[in-house]
Scaffold this motif. Structure first.
Motif, PDB file in Angstrom:
ATOM      1  N   UNK A 278       0.849  -1.192   0.000  1.00 32.47           N
ATOM      2  CA  UNK A 278       0.000   0.000   0.000  1.00 32.47           C
ATOM      3  C   UNK A 278       0.886   1.245   0.000  1.00 32.47           C
ATOM      4  N   UNK A 279       0.561   2.188  -0.878  1.00 31.61           N
ATOM      5  CA  UNK A 279       1.339   3.415  -1.000  1.00 31.61           C
ATOM      6  C   UNK A 279       2.413   3.358  -2.063  1.00 31.61           C
ATOM      7  N   UNK A 280       2.670   2.175  -2.586  1.00 33.06           N
ATOM      8  CA  UNK A 280       3.700   2.009  -3.610  1.00 33.06           C
ATOM      9  C   UNK A 280       3.256   2.624  -4.933  1.00 33.06           C
ATOM     10  N   UNK A 281       4.168   3.277  -5.634  1.00 31.96           N
ATOM     11  CA  UNK A 281       3.891   3.850  -6.951  1.00 31.96           C
ATOM     12  C   UNK A 281       4.292   2.842  -8.024  1.00 31.96           C
ATOM     13  N   UNK A 282       3.360   2.539  -8.927  1.00 37.54           N
ATOM     14  CA  UNK A 282       3.613   1.564  -9.987  1.00 37.54           C
ATOM     15  C   UNK A 282       3.084   2.119 -11.309  1.00 37.54           C
ATOM     16  N   UNK A 283       3.319   1.388 -12.393  1.00 37.05           N
ATOM     17  CA  UNK A 283       2.816   1.782 -13.708  1.00 37.05           C
ATOM     18  C   UNK A 283       1.861   0.707 -14.228  1.00 37.05           C
ATOM     19  N   UNK A 284       0.691   1.158 -14.668  1.00 35.80           N
ATOM     20  CA  UNK A 284      -0.350   0.263 -15.160  1.00 35.80           C
ATOM     21  C   UNK A 284      -0.813   0.758 -16.527  1.00 35.80           C
ATOM     22  N   UNK A 285      -1.037  -0.178 -17.445  1.00 32.85           N
ATOM     23  CA  UNK A 285      -1.516   0.187 -18.780  1.00 32.85           C
ATOM     24  C   UNK A 285      -2.957   0.689 -18.712  1.00 32.85           C
TER      25      UNK A 285
END
Length: 339
Positions: A278-285
């Protein structure tokens, strides 16, 4: 016993300081001393509420309200486990009984949550005047009644369904689902199902069953809908397709999702899942482009993310091809397989 005997030993010694004889004396204790020596009962340690909520209590998750394409996941409550029944009784009760909230209670034993084999059970007989769920459009199934069975020149059967919400369609058996809730014995990983839409209860969405209830998923069913949307549901929202195709993936309209499901079913029961916090920054299409977003909730095999630009919230499977990190792992795996 209402009394406890205490022991005292008296030794008689002769003139040569040698032990001559041992004598045991028994003395009766008064009642108040007997009560003081008794061990305390559980009620003296805990109140009724405290004893039920102690760390030694056997607890299980109970599914709450579920949803589908709106990307919301059920709110779960803890409920104490009832006395264990036999496997046969437990499985039958789970498929027929509900709690006060109308939510199906699903056991965690009595069936194999990892099975991918379709059970050898008699098919549902489709006949005129039967109430069924039928495909009206690719992502919209509705409740209706079979009004006619048509035999084509090649021998294939078609079913004319008159919908409750107006309109008629001539559909194949793999576009018809049973209206009654299935039993646990009928369900398996890879089963073709439709689930009720909670935002509009007259609509149903098609998908493939991806997880059976276990402690790992808090006693819920995971379904991948045909538009790649994952959702956890409880048993009353599930409906089994009556005549699924031999290759269930042929029912999927999207090639990308078909490839994902093919790999998922091949890898089961050990699908590739990426870990998130929780709180992690990720990249999603999203709409063909990788977008930055933050993880809001981690719920078993799913994560809820919010996109930074649009603040759009969505539930994503932790092994989805839309995840940049997971896609990199898949590409690496394919390269290694090709060597």
């Amino acid at each position: 016993m209402n009394e406890t005997l205490s022991k005292a030993t008296r030794w008689e010694i002769d003139s040569d300081n040698r032990i001559k004889k041992a004598v045991v004396l028994l003395t009766r204790l008064p009642d108040y001393k007997v009560r003081a020596l008794r061990p305390p009962t559980p009620t003296q340690f805990y109140s009724e509420d405290e004893s039920l909520s102690s760390s030694d209590s056997d607890m299980q998750w109970e599914p709450g309200d579920d949803s589908d394409s709106d990307f919301s996941v059920s709110t779960n409550k803890l409920k104490a486990v009832k006395p264990i029944k036999s496997d046969t009784t437990r499985a039958h009760a789970a498929s027929t009984s509900s709690n006060n909230n109308g939510t199906e209670m699903v056991p965690i034993v009595g069936f194999d949550p990892d099975t991918k084999v379709r059970p050898n059970l008699p098919e549902v007989e489709l006949k005129v005047d039967m109430v069924v769920l039928a495909r009206k459009r690719p992502m919209m199934w509705q409740r209706g009644k079979i009004v006619e069975i048509v035999t084509k020149e090649d021998g294939r059967l078609k079913y004319k369904v008159s919908f409750e919400e107006k309109g008629k369609s001539l559909v194949s058996g793999h576009h018809i689902a049973s209206d009654p809730t299935p039993t646990l014995e009928q369900l398996y990983i890879g089963a073709r199902v439709v689930i009720q839409c909670q935002s509009n209860k007259s609509l149903f969405r098609p998908g493939i069953l991806a997880e059976l209830p276990s402690r790992k998923n808090r006693l819920r069913f995971l379904v991948f809908m045909d538009n790649h949307t994952p959702v956890y549901v409880s048993l009353p929202l599930l409906h089994l397709v009556c005549r699924p195709l031999e290759d269930v993936l042929e029912s999927l309209p999207d090639d990308c999702h078909k490839q994902f499901m093919e790999r998922y079913l091949k890898d089961w029961p050990f699908p590739h899942l990426t870990q998130y916090k929780v709180g992690q920054t990720i990249h999603v299409e999203l709409n063909g482009a990788q977008k930055s977003c933050a993880v809001q909730v981690v719920d078993c095999s799913l994560i809820q993310v919010v996109f930074e630009e649009s603040q759009h919230e969505e539930w994503i499977y932790r092994g989805s091809v839309r995840l940049q990190q997971h896609m990199a792992r898949i590409l690496e795996s394919k390269e290694n397989e090709g060597k």
